[in-house]
Motif scaffolding. Structure first.
Motif, short mmCIF file in Angstrom:
data_model
loop_
_atom_site.label_atom_id
_atom_site.label_comp_id
_atom_site.label_asym_id
_atom_site.label_seq_id
_atom_site.Cartn_x
_atom_site.Cartn_y
_atom_site.Cartn_z
N THR A 112 0.84 -1.20 0.00
CA THR A 112 0.00 0.00 0.00
C THR A 112 0.87 1.25 0.00
O THR A 112 0.62 2.21 -0.73
CB THR A 112 -0.94 -0.02 1.22
OG1 THR A 112 -1.67 -1.25 1.21
CG2 THR A 112 -1.92 1.13 1.20
N ALA A 115 2.33 1.82 -3.40
CA ALA A 115 1.42 2.40 -4.40
C ALA A 115 1.43 3.93 -4.32
O ALA A 115 1.54 4.61 -5.35
CB ALA A 115 0.01 1.87 -4.19
N SER A 116 1.35 4.48 -3.12
CA SER A 116 1.36 5.95 -3.04
C SER A 116 2.73 6.48 -3.42
O SER A 116 2.85 7.53 -4.06
CB SER A 116 0.90 6.45 -1.68
OG SER A 116 1.78 6.05 -0.69
N SER A 119 2.95 6.74 -7.05
CA SER A 119 2.20 7.92 -7.54
C SER A 119 3.00 9.20 -7.32
O SER A 119 3.01 10.10 -8.16
CB SER A 119 0.81 8.00 -6.89
OG SER A 119 0.85 8.63 -5.62
N ALA A 217 -2.15 11.76 -2.50
CA ALA A 217 -2.29 10.31 -2.61
C ALA A 217 -3.34 9.91 -1.58
O ALA A 217 -3.09 9.97 -0.37
CB ALA A 217 -0.96 9.62 -2.33
N MET A 219 -5.28 7.25 0.16
CA MET A 219 -5.04 5.82 0.31
C MET A 219 -6.00 5.14 1.28
O MET A 219 -6.03 3.91 1.36
CB MET A 219 -3.60 5.60 0.83
CG MET A 219 -2.54 6.22 -0.03
SD MET A 219 -2.60 5.70 -1.77
CE MET A 219 -2.29 3.95 -1.61
N THR A 241 -5.61 6.61 -10.80
CA THR A 241 -5.95 5.52 -9.89
C THR A 241 -5.17 4.26 -10.24
O THR A 241 -4.52 4.19 -11.29
CB THR A 241 -7.47 5.23 -9.94
OG1 THR A 241 -7.80 4.33 -8.89
CG2 THR A 241 -7.89 4.62 -11.27
N ASP A 242 -5.26 3.27 -9.33
CA ASP A 242 -4.69 1.97 -9.67
C ASP A 242 -5.61 1.28 -10.66
O ASP A 242 -5.19 0.82 -11.71
CB ASP A 242 -4.44 1.11 -8.40
CG ASP A 242 -5.55 1.22 -7.35
OD1 ASP A 242 -6.70 1.57 -7.70
OD2 ASP A 242 -5.28 0.95 -6.17
N SER A 247 -11.95 2.40 -8.40
CA SER A 247 -11.98 3.81 -8.01
C SER A 247 -13.41 4.34 -7.99
O SER A 247 -13.82 5.02 -7.05
CB SER A 247 -11.11 4.59 -9.01
OG SER A 247 -11.19 5.96 -8.83
N PHE A 290 -4.14 10.85 -6.69
CA PHE A 290 -4.09 9.40 -6.92
C PHE A 290 -5.07 8.73 -5.96
O PHE A 290 -4.94 8.87 -4.74
CB PHE A 290 -2.67 8.87 -6.68
CG PHE A 290 -2.58 7.37 -6.74
CD1 PHE A 290 -2.87 6.67 -7.91
CD2 PHE A 290 -2.22 6.63 -5.61
CE1 PHE A 290 -2.80 5.28 -7.96
CE2 PHE A 290 -2.14 5.23 -5.65
CZ PHE A 290 -2.43 4.57 -6.84
N GLY A 292 -5.84 5.58 -4.49
CA GLY A 292 -5.24 4.25 -4.30
C GLY A 292 -6.21 3.33 -3.59
O GLY A 292 -6.36 3.38 -2.38
N GLN A 298 -1.47 -6.07 -6.76
CA GLN A 298 -0.35 -5.53 -5.97
C GLN A 298 0.17 -6.61 -5.02
O GLN A 298 1.37 -6.80 -4.88
CB GLN A 298 -0.83 -4.37 -5.09
CG GLN A 298 -0.93 -3.03 -5.75
CD GLN A 298 -1.66 -2.07 -4.81
OE1 GLN A 298 -2.85 -1.88 -4.93
NE2 GLN A 298 -0.95 -1.47 -3.89
#
Ligand code: NAD
Length: 321
Positions: A112, A115-116, A119, A217, A219, A241-242, A247, A290, A292, A298
């Motif tokens: 997690t 991911a940010s 971004s 970001a 999250m 977004t992922d 999203s 973003f 997330g 992931q």
């Protein structure tokens, strides 16, 4: 099959390995080479637990499998265990045979945060120097450490509903040799990058709290009904977004989409920026956001990398199954 126990994850999984795996799988998703399966999340009616599965297949990276787990709110008080519990299962995409079972608790926090961080790497201004964190729970520490590696930040500011909990973030900033300041939510206007990582069901960060040129970001919102930022921010920011499907249904974008101020078509998969097929930030005053949401791929991408390292280091347990 191989087993990588939860106790080994801390020594095997580096932030860099998690970052690389997540960046690659986001890119593969945007190319259509990897896809997530629909998420299942159920209230068990037992121990007030939420349990579910996030799965997917990355044809490019060869990862097939799922993460099973959820949230047991009484674990800490009743059993001395952490409330979030999950396990990743990987399968051989050629034969369907199970390949590995991997502890998913620390892995979730690291993937997690990765991911940010991805971004921030791709969307924040290169001259970003002040990092803001909204939320000071379990995930926030991982978020802060990973974010600090993406830009030469020289200051960290934090806001939490209970300001007493901000010590956790202050300690990490101190480890990195950076000043930390607890601010009011309005004080977030000083930040160049803001990570929101709360479990709020109503917005705490509003448009007025965000300066032009900020990268956000978001999250914390990973469930229908949760919301951390004002929906109007999503209508005016460029939203990434992922995965767009998540999203608009369970991510931060769900509220702006429901209000009709943001369309799914206006949301860009971060992988398209990583691939170079869509531009990222296009100006120093643009607000980028973003969303997330957290996808199964992931977990699978990071777990697949981890299993290889664990086998190499002799820390994976082989079971005849
Ligand atoms: P936690 O329980 O340890 O911390 C929760 C944080 O939210 C605390 O800072 C708390 O003060 C804040 N908060 C809760 N209600 C609030 C309110 N009404 N107003 C202001 N602040 C409030 O949780 P955590 O493990 O740090 O997780 C944080 C969030 O991240 C959760 O919503 C969790 O589901 C989510 N999460 C998302 C992903 C993803 O991939 N996107 C992965 C893991 C966790």
């Amino acid at each position: 099959m191989w087993i990588v126990p939860e106790r080994e994850i801390g020594s095997l999984l580096t932030r860099q390995a998690a970052f690389d795996a997540v960046e690659q799988v986001f890119a593969a998703m945007a190319q259509g080479a990897a896809r997530n399966f629909p998420v299942i999340r159920e209230a068990l009616g037992h121990e007030d637990a939420l349990y579910g599965f996030k799965g997917g297949f990355d044809a490019a990276g060869g990862a097939l499998g799922l993460k099973a787990g959820g949230y047991w709110p009484h674990n800490h008080a009743r059993r001395g265990l952490i409330n979030h519990q999950s396990t990743v299962f990987l399968f051989d995409p050629d034969s369907g045979r199970v390949r590995a079972m991997v502890g998913g608790n620390l892995l979730t926090a690291l993937r997690t945060a990765a991911a940010s961080a991805v971004s921030i790497r791709h969307l924040a201004r290169t001259d970003a120097r002040t990092l803001g964190i909204v939320g000071a729970g379990h995930q926030s520490a991982f978020q802060l450490r990973a974010a600090l590696e993406q830009r030469p930040f020289d200051r960290v500011i934090g806001w939490n509903r209970d300001a007493g909990k901000l010590d956790r973030l202050a300690a990490i900033a101190a480890e990195a040799g950076l000043p930390f300041e607890a601010v009011s939510i309005e004080g977030m206007r000083d930040a160049d990058v803001i990570i929101t990582i709360t479990s709020c069901f109503a917005p705490v960060l509003l448009s007025d709290h965000v300066a032009p040129g900020t990268h956000l970001a978001c999250m914390g919102t990973d469930t229908i009904g949760k919301q951390e930022v004002g929906a109007d921010l999503l209508a005016t920011a460029r939203v990434f977004t992922d995965e767009v499907a998540q999203s608009v249904t369970l991510g931060e974008a769900q509220h702006a989409v429901a209000a009709g101020t943001l369309s799914a078509e206006a949301i860009t998969p971060l992988g398209a920026v990583i691939n170079g097929s869509t531009p990222g930030r296009t100006g120093k005053d643009e607000v980028t956001l973003f969303d997330g949401t957290g996808v199964g791929l992931q977990d699978l991408a990071v777990a697949a990398t981890l299993v290889e390292v664990a086998i190499e280091q002799g820390l994976a347990i082989e079971v005849d199954f």
